[in-house]
Design a protein around this motif. Sequence first.
Motif, PDB file in Angstrom:
ATOM      1  N   SER A  26     -69.731  24.372  76.979  1.00  0.00           N
ATOM      2  CA  SER A  26     -69.551  25.603  76.526  1.00  0.00           C
ATOM      3  C   SER A  26     -70.185  26.287  75.229  1.00  0.00           C
ATOM      4  CB  SER A  26     -68.142  25.722  76.551  1.00  0.00           C
ATOM      5  OG  SER A  26     -67.580  27.193  76.272  1.00  0.00           O
ATOM      6  N   SER A  27     -70.609  25.509  74.321  1.00  0.00           N
ATOM      7  CA  SER A  27     -71.263  25.769  73.305  1.00  0.00           C
ATOM      8  C   SER A  27     -72.594  26.441  73.413  1.00  0.00           C
ATOM      9  CB  SER A  27     -71.251  24.594  72.340  1.00  0.00           C
ATOM     10  OG  SER A  27     -72.360  23.633  73.034  1.00  0.00           O
ATOM     11  N   ALA A  28     -73.251  27.076  72.431  1.00  0.00           N
ATOM     12  CA  ALA A  28     -74.414  27.696  72.504  1.00  0.00           C
ATOM     13  C   ALA A  28     -75.455  26.472  72.549  1.00  0.00           C
ATOM     14  CB  ALA A  28     -74.729  28.049  70.917  1.00  0.00           C
ATOM     15  N   LEU A  29     -75.264  25.014  72.588  1.00  0.00           N
ATOM     16  CA  LEU A  29     -76.204  24.345  72.690  1.00  0.00           C
ATOM     17  C   LEU A  29     -76.752  24.098  74.161  1.00  0.00           C
ATOM     18  CD1 LEU A  29     -77.518  21.597  72.033  1.00  0.00           C
ATOM     19  CD2 LEU A  29     -75.526  20.314  72.438  1.00  0.00           C
ATOM     20  N   LEU A  30     -75.771  24.522  75.353  1.00  0.00           N
ATOM     21  CA  LEU A  30     -76.349  24.543  76.487  1.00  0.00           C
ATOM     22  C   LEU A  30     -76.244  25.795  76.884  1.00  0.00           C
ATOM     23  CD1 LEU A  30     -74.546  21.294  77.923  1.00  0.00           C
ATOM     24  CD2 LEU A  30     -76.880  21.691  77.469  1.00  0.00           C
ATOM     25  N   SER A  31     -76.581  27.003  76.355  1.00  0.00           N
ATOM     26  CA  SER A  31     -76.815  28.589  76.797  1.00  0.00           C
ATOM     27  C   SER A  31     -77.790  28.159  77.765  1.00  0.00           C
ATOM     28  CB  SER A  31     -76.913  29.172  75.563  1.00  0.00           C
ATOM     29  OG  SER A  31     -78.248  29.001  75.262  1.00  0.00           O
ATOM     30  N   ALA A  32     -77.965  29.416  78.607  1.00  0.00           N
ATOM     31  CA  ALA A  32     -78.955  29.532  79.646  1.00  0.00           C
ATOM     32  C   ALA A  32     -80.362  29.631  78.833  1.00  0.00           C
ATOM     33  CB  ALA A  32     -78.864  30.861  80.304  1.00  0.00           C
ATOM     34  N   ARG A  33     -80.499  30.069  77.801  1.00  0.00           N
ATOM     35  CA  ARG A  33     -81.712  30.001  77.019  1.00  0.00           C
ATOM     36  C   ARG A  33     -82.130  28.532  76.549  1.00  0.00           C
ATOM     37  NH1 ARG A  33     -83.187  33.199  71.639  1.00  0.00           N
ATOM     38  NH2 ARG A  33     -85.299  32.622  71.336  1.00  0.00           N
ATOM     39  N   ASN A  34     -81.311  27.828  76.256  1.00  0.00           N
ATOM     40  CA  ASN A  34     -81.548  26.389  75.757  1.00  0.00           C
ATOM     41  C   ASN A  34     -81.762  25.462  76.965  1.00  0.00           C
ATOM     42  OD1 ASN A  34     -81.385  27.002  73.208  1.00  0.00           O
ATOM     43  ND2 ASN A  34     -79.512  26.485  72.810  1.00  0.00           N
ATOM     44  N   THR A  35     -81.010  25.826  78.063  1.00  0.00           N
ATOM     45  CA  THR A  35     -81.256  24.936  79.322  1.00  0.00           C
ATOM     46  C   THR A  35     -82.563  25.253  79.919  1.00  0.00           C
ATOM     47  OG1 THR A  35     -79.840  26.326  80.643  1.00  0.00           O
ATOM     48  CG2 THR A  35     -78.661  24.520  79.696  1.00  0.00           C
ATOM     49  N   GLY A 104     -54.252  23.811  86.048  1.00  0.00           N
ATOM     50  CA  GLY A 104     -54.818  23.390  84.953  1.00  0.00           C
ATOM     51  C   GLY A 104     -56.205  23.777  84.851  1.00  0.00           C
ATOM     52  N   THR A 105     -57.052  23.907  86.094  1.00  0.00           N
ATOM     53  CA  THR A 105     -58.499  24.052  86.170  1.00  0.00           C
ATOM     54  C   THR A 105     -58.542  25.435  85.918  1.00  0.00           C
ATOM     55  OG1 THR A 105     -58.825  22.228  87.893  1.00  0.00           O
ATOM     56  CG2 THR A 105     -60.468  24.024  87.735  1.00  0.00           C
ATOM     57  N   ALA A 106     -57.722  26.449  86.412  1.00  0.00           N
ATOM     58  CA  ALA A 106     -57.986  27.505  86.163  1.00  0.00           C
ATOM     59  C   ALA A 106     -57.649  27.923  84.679  1.00  0.00           C
ATOM     60  CB  ALA A 106     -56.674  28.474  86.813  1.00  0.00           C
ATOM     61  N   VAL A 107     -56.675  27.399  83.882  1.00  0.00           N
ATOM     62  CA  VAL A 107     -56.386  27.858  82.710  1.00  0.00           C
ATOM     63  C   VAL A 107     -57.653  27.189  81.694  1.00  0.00           C
ATOM     64  CG1 VAL A 107     -54.968  26.665  80.704  1.00  0.00           C
ATOM     65  CG2 VAL A 107     -53.833  27.438  82.587  1.00  0.00           C
ATOM     66  N   VAL A 108     -58.255  25.980  82.072  1.00  0.00           N
ATOM     67  CA  VAL A 108     -59.275  25.456  81.283  1.00  0.00           C
ATOM     68  C   VAL A 108     -60.536  26.432  81.452  1.00  0.00           C
ATOM     69  CG1 VAL A 108     -61.189  23.861  81.077  1.00  0.00           C
ATOM     70  CG2 VAL A 108     -58.568  23.034  81.290  1.00  0.00           C
ATOM     71  N   TRP A 114     -63.401  32.662  77.869  1.00  0.00           N
ATOM     72  CA  TRP A 114     -62.970  33.394  76.643  1.00  0.00           C
ATOM     73  C   TRP A 114     -63.662  32.942  75.388  1.00  0.00           C
ATOM     74  CZ3 TRP A 114     -59.567  31.769  72.449  1.00  0.00           C
ATOM     75  CH2 TRP A 114     -59.086  32.620  71.861  1.00  0.00           C
ATOM     76  N   HIS A 115     -63.806  31.675  75.251  1.00  0.00           N
ATOM     77  CA  HIS A 115     -64.501  30.983  73.993  1.00  0.00           C
ATOM     78  C   HIS A 115     -65.946  31.418  74.081  1.00  0.00           C
ATOM     79  CE1 HIS A 115     -67.026  27.402  72.942  1.00  0.00           C
ATOM     80  NE2 HIS A 115     -66.500  27.919  71.742  1.00  0.00           N
ATOM     81  N   THR A 123     -72.046  34.380  77.490  1.00  0.00           N
ATOM     82  CA  THR A 123     -71.081  35.390  77.954  1.00  0.00           C
ATOM     83  C   THR A 123     -69.793  34.740  78.558  1.00  0.00           C
ATOM     84  OG1 THR A 123     -72.246  35.369  80.190  1.00  0.00           O
ATOM     85  CG2 THR A 123     -73.005  36.935  78.560  1.00  0.00           C
ATOM     86  N   GLY A 124     -68.780  35.497  78.405  1.00  0.00           N
ATOM     87  CA  GLY A 124     -67.531  35.080  79.151  1.00  0.00           C
ATOM     88  C   GLY A 124     -67.349  36.000  80.440  1.00  0.00           C
ATOM     89  N   ARG A 125     -67.447  35.434  81.270  1.00  0.00           N
ATOM     90  CA  ARG A 125     -67.409  36.378  82.685  1.00  0.00           C
ATOM     91  C   ARG A 125     -66.273  35.830  83.604  1.00  0.00           C
ATOM     92  NH1 ARG A 125     -72.516  37.357  85.805  1.00  0.00           N
ATOM     93  NH2 ARG A 125     -71.263  36.433  87.285  1.00  0.00           N
TER      94      ARG A 125
END
Length: 165
Positions: A26-35, A104-108, A114-115, A123-125
Amino acid sequence: MNSNRHDVLKAWIAAILWLILIAIESSALLSARNTSRVLYPLLHFLFGLDWERFDYWHFYIRKSGHVVGYGMLSFLLFRAWRATLPAMDDTTWTLRWTTIAILGTAVVASLDEWHQSFIPSRTGRWQDVVLDTCAGVVAQLLIFLWWMWRRKRAVRRGSLSSISG
């Protein structure tokens, strides 16, 4: 530590490690640009994809990651709750474990999106929350179908052994 507590601990450690993996993803490390920096050269080399076709496939590869990741989370949560809240009749499936795992899956998924809304490269979608939750539901459906298949097989074996015995 008795074996029951050991099983509970093992089940929750697996789920927590998976949650940590989701947090890292979920971090910037694995954003679409980085992947895309890693995947584009690889897919271009292997399949000769140009950037436009890669962009199309990159989207689906990333969404497949959601499905696999949250399907596995749902499975691990089911396993952890099954170890924590055992059934009275020693069954291997209950609607209670399935429901808690899906919730639990929906909450995570909601917290993850949101994070991501606070990270400039992410982006949070809400659509991803729906996709992730659906992946959790499908995982639970597969668990249920596996349970039904095993149960039917055990009944058949039991009836066959009583016929032949």
